[in-house]
Design an enzyme around this catalytic site. Structure first.
Site, PDB file in Angstrom:
ATOM      1  N   ASP A  36       0.827  -1.302  -0.046  1.00 57.67           N
ATOM      2  CA  ASP A  36      -0.107  -0.092   0.119  1.00 57.67           C
ATOM      3  C   ASP A  36       0.766   1.312  -0.029  1.00 57.67           C
ATOM      4  O   ASP A  36       1.960   1.160  -0.101  1.00 57.67           O
ATOM      5  CB  ASP A  36      -1.090  -0.050   0.967  1.00 57.67           C
ATOM      6  CG  ASP A  36      -0.542  -0.348   2.486  1.00 57.67           C
ATOM      7  OD1 ASP A  36       0.717   0.523   2.772  1.00 57.67           O
ATOM      8  OD2 ASP A  36      -0.807  -1.257   3.097  1.00 57.67           O
ATOM      9  N   LYS A  58      -4.867   2.484   0.325  1.00 56.07           N
ATOM     10  CA  LYS A  58      -5.104   2.894   1.788  1.00 56.07           C
ATOM     11  C   LYS A  58      -4.648   4.403   1.927  1.00 56.07           C
ATOM     12  O   LYS A  58      -4.289   4.860   3.176  1.00 56.07           O
ATOM     13  CB  LYS A  58      -3.837   1.964   2.524  1.00 56.07           C
ATOM     14  CG  LYS A  58      -4.580   0.686   2.676  1.00 56.07           C
ATOM     15  CD  LYS A  58      -4.486   0.453   4.106  1.00 56.07           C
ATOM     16  CE  LYS A  58      -5.360  -0.842   4.404  1.00 56.07           C
ATOM     17  NZ  LYS A  58      -5.188  -1.308   5.936  1.00 56.07           N
ATOM     18  N   THR A 119       8.811   1.237  12.986  1.00 54.33           N
ATOM     19  CA  THR A 119       7.679   1.873  12.967  1.00 54.33           C
ATOM     20  C   THR A 119       7.786   3.635  12.954  1.00 54.33           C
ATOM     21  O   THR A 119       8.784   3.984  13.220  1.00 54.33           O
ATOM     22  CB  THR A 119       6.678   1.691  14.325  1.00 54.33           C
ATOM     23  OG1 THR A 119       5.110   2.253  13.972  1.00 54.33           O
ATOM     24  CG2 THR A 119       7.250   2.232  15.669  1.00 54.33           C
ATOM     25  N   MET A 173      -1.746   9.239  12.884  1.00 47.74           N
ATOM     26  CA  MET A 173      -3.163   9.278  12.060  1.00 47.74           C
ATOM     27  C   MET A 173      -3.702  10.329  12.877  1.00 47.74           C
ATOM     28  O   MET A 173      -5.054  10.527  13.033  1.00 47.74           O
ATOM     29  CB  MET A 173      -3.921   8.124  12.018  1.00 47.74           C
ATOM     30  CG  MET A 173      -3.682   7.076  11.271  1.00 47.74           C
ATOM     31  SD  MET A 173      -4.251   5.399  11.333  1.00 47.74           S
ATOM     32  CE  MET A 173      -3.685   4.937  12.665  1.00 47.74           C
TER      33      MET A 173
HETATM   34  N1  SAH Z   1       2.011   0.554  10.685  1.00 47.78           N
HETATM   35  C1  SAH Z   1       2.559   1.939  10.471  1.00 47.78           C
HETATM   36  C2  SAH Z   1       1.388   2.682  10.950  1.00 47.78           C
HETATM   37  C3  SAH Z   1       0.257   2.821   9.857  1.00 47.78           C
HETATM   38  S1  SAH Z   1      -1.154   4.005  10.325  1.00 47.78           S
HETATM   39  C4  SAH Z   1       3.695   2.153  11.107  1.00 47.78           C
HETATM   40  O1  SAH Z   1       4.158   1.366  11.965  1.00 47.78           O
HETATM   41  O2  SAH Z   1       4.258   3.192  11.208  1.00 47.78           O
HETATM   42  C5  SAH Z   1      -0.666   5.299   9.489  1.00 47.78           C
HETATM   43  C6  SAH Z   1      -0.105   6.548  10.017  1.00 47.78           C
HETATM   44  O3  SAH Z   1       1.441   6.206  10.578  1.00 47.78           O
HETATM   45  C7  SAH Z   1       0.215   7.770   9.482  1.00 47.78           C
HETATM   46  O4  SAH Z   1      -1.197   8.540   9.603  1.00 47.78           O
HETATM   47  C8  SAH Z   1       1.228   8.666  10.213  1.00 47.78           C
HETATM   48  O5  SAH Z   1       0.773   8.959  11.522  1.00 47.78           O
HETATM   49  C9  SAH Z   1       2.159   7.345  10.599  1.00 47.78           C
HETATM   50  N2  SAH Z   1       3.105   7.313   9.390  1.00 47.78           N
HETATM   51  C10 SAH Z   1       3.579   6.380   8.727  1.00 47.78           C
HETATM   52  N3  SAH Z   1       4.449   6.325   8.159  1.00 47.78           N
HETATM   53  C11 SAH Z   1       4.874   7.838   8.427  1.00 47.78           C
HETATM   54  C12 SAH Z   1       6.301   8.442   8.028  1.00 47.78           C
HETATM   55  N4  SAH Z   1       7.108   8.294   7.336  1.00 47.78           N
HETATM   56  N5  SAH Z   1       6.064   9.608   8.970  1.00 47.78           N
HETATM   57  C13 SAH Z   1       5.399  10.140   9.704  1.00 47.78           C
HETATM   58  N6  SAH Z   1       4.340   9.320   9.935  1.00 47.78           N
HETATM   59  C14 SAH Z   1       4.005   8.128   9.318  1.00 47.78           C
END
Ligand code: SAH
Length: 513
Positions: A36, A58, A119, A173
């Protein structure tokens, strides 16, 4: 039939270097990859060329495929005997519905494995210089979603506990609900002066971090029009950003730079640019092709025993030469009595994989350097072999013959204009999406113009044009292209350093889409 399996793989937050080794192994083995929007698509290059790639979207507000269908798709692919990678941004089990996918597979009796990932909170912390815990500040951390299931109300979170129960809080988010988050934290006992960082696109060239307090973060976020994907970090540790930010301070951070080098050579330049923080867009303007006729080279390969010196003046020349030697059933031993001459350290290094070392390395990177070096050595009566690129200057054979050498100079390879890429280049220029364009040889300029079209010089106005040296610059000017940066030494290192210096002394704001 082969037993199918689904690997739920954490792709990491954006920087493709942050996937785990295990994750990369799974990608290399996959028959199908379901990915995604938050997983960096360049990771797909790790997969086999014939892999089935399925994009399921997504992006916020634009779900391409509903979650139930993603679940079913994963099960179906595995039940058809495929090795499936479900590539998910960050870590699969943090706010990514990885738990739902795993439960579905469990119920469907499909074998699965989970590979954790870096993450977003951890990437934002590292790349924005905000240790999430620090003994002098706090030892507790909470990861919270700022956007629950749509049917739930945000207020179902226990704000009383969240606001004061943990030192550092990271909201995922949360951008849409920023004002609610701020209000509830303050209402439930967090000081309005608590430092806050919003880190968007953490670990990528588009990273943007905004530092504020609970009190003014909304206003600042609005002014900077900072939207998702971003994490909101709340807590005293945010103060450390001032001292620990390193990523966004790199000299080429946020700059989008075009590499026009041949695909096989692009990685060296890419690494140098990326180390300084640039985002590199690679559109090769050079494709390499064998000579129209191998005859002249092959005749010389048969006469290596009578040859005194072999001159190879580029990495390409080294590669073409040794590949041809190998294809004729020979190898480096055929060069036993031959003195090997190269130009500059990069070409000298290129000999090594073939098990030989350059005997003489000209310090000047141009043909002039080779001539000066051999003049010192004396070449009177020597047999010199100089296989070269078609259209190379004739300086080396001319001068060496004048010094009394017998010179054979067959065409070893040709550089041709690639079939593809012209439209991409035009689009990038028309959109104004590039901060700088790099040219590492005259041919890259000629081909660039051939690919972009007549108005190339015009389209390059306002873009920083970097040329590796005087010859390349001359070619650029011939096409009406103004060269902005030319390093003193004609090396990639010096060129990238000069570009970094340029942006330091001319701090224009980077281009953004
Ligand atoms: N599984 C993912 C999270 C998915 S939910 C993880 O572990 O990171 C999606 C949210 O993740 C986004 O709305 C944002 O808040 C965060 N996110 C994902 N990638 C990001 C990035 N490169 N920089 C900042 N926030 C990010």
């Amino acid at each position: 039939m082969k037993q199918g399996i689904v690997y739920l793989v954490g792709a990491g937050p954006g920087d493709p270097g942050l996937i785990t080794l295990r994750g990369r192994d799974c990608l290399r083995r996959a028959d199908a990859v379901v990915y995604d929007y938050l997983a960096n698509p360049c990771l797909l290059e790790e997969a086999r060329a014939d892999v089935e790639k399925i994009y399921v979207g997504k992006e916020r507000g634009r779900h391409h495929l509903p979650q139930e269908q993603i679940n079913e798709l994963l099960a179906e692919l595995a039940q058809a005997g495929k090795t499936v990678v479900r590539l998910k941004g960050g870590d699969p089990y943090l706010f990514g519905r990885g738990g739902e996918e795993a439960l579905f597979l469990h119920r469907a009796g499909v074998e699965f494995e989970v590979v954790p990932g870096v993450t977003a909170a951890f990437a934002a912390a590292a790349y924005a210089g905000i240790p999430l815990t620090h003994r002098d500040y706090t030892t507790t951390l909470g990861l919270v979603t700022g956007h629950e299931k749509p049917e739930k109300k945000m207020s179902s979170l226990d704000w009383g506990k969240i606001a004061t129960g943990m030192g550092t809080l990271v909201f995922y988010m949360g951008m849409v609900n920023l004002s609610l988050i701020v209000r509830e934290l303050i209402r439930n006992g967090r000081s309005p002066q608590t430092p806050v960082a919003i880190v968007r696109w953490a670990s990528t060239a588009q990273q943007h971090s905004l530092i504020a307090t609970l009190e003014d973060v909304e206003e600042k976020a609005r002014a900077a029009s900072i939207g998702p994907p971003a994490v909101i970090i709340v807590g005293e540790v945010v103060d450390l950003h001032k001292r620990l930010a390193w990523f966004e301070n790199r000299p080429l951070f946020g700059r989008r730079v075009l590499s026009t080098r041949a695909a096989a050579q692009a990685s060296g330049l890419r690494d140098l640019l990326e180390e300084r923080g640039a985002e590199v867009v690679s559109v090769p303007t050079i494709a390499l092709a064998p000579p129209a006729d191998w005859g002249p080279v092959d005749r010389e390969l048969d006469r290596l025993a009578q040859t005194d010196l072999l001159i190879l003046t580029s990495v390409n020349a080294v590669d073409f030469f040794f590949e041809r030697l190998r294809s004729k059933g020979s190898d480096a031993r055929a060069l036993a009595g031959v003195t090997l001459v190269s130009v500059g350290p990069k070409t000298a290094e290129a000999f090594e994989p073939y098990g030989v070392k350059a005997d003489l390395v000209a310090a000047d990177y141009r043909a002039e350097g080779v001539v000066a070096l051999l003049k010192e050595q004396g070449v009177q009566g020597r047999r010199v072999l100089y296989p070269h690129a078609e259209l190379a200057r004739t300086l080396i054979p001319d001068e060496l013959r004048a010094l009394g050498a017998e010179v054979a100079a067959p065409v070893l390879y040709r550089t041709v204009v690639p079939q593809e890429g012209g439209e991409t280049l035009r689009e990038l220029l028309v959109k104004g999406a590039l901060d700088a364009v790099t040219f590492t040889a005259s041919s890259t300029v000629d081909h660039f113009v051939a690919m972009v079209g007549e108005d190339a010089a015009q389209l390059l106005r306002g873009v920083v044009v970097v040329s590796i040296g005087p010859l390349t610059s001359r070619t650029a000017r011939k096409h009406g292209i103004e060269v902005t940066v030319e390093p003193r030494d004609s090396t990639l290192d010096a060129m990238v350093e000069a570009l970094a210096q340029h942006f330091k002394t001319h701090p224009t704001s980077p281009v953004r889409d």
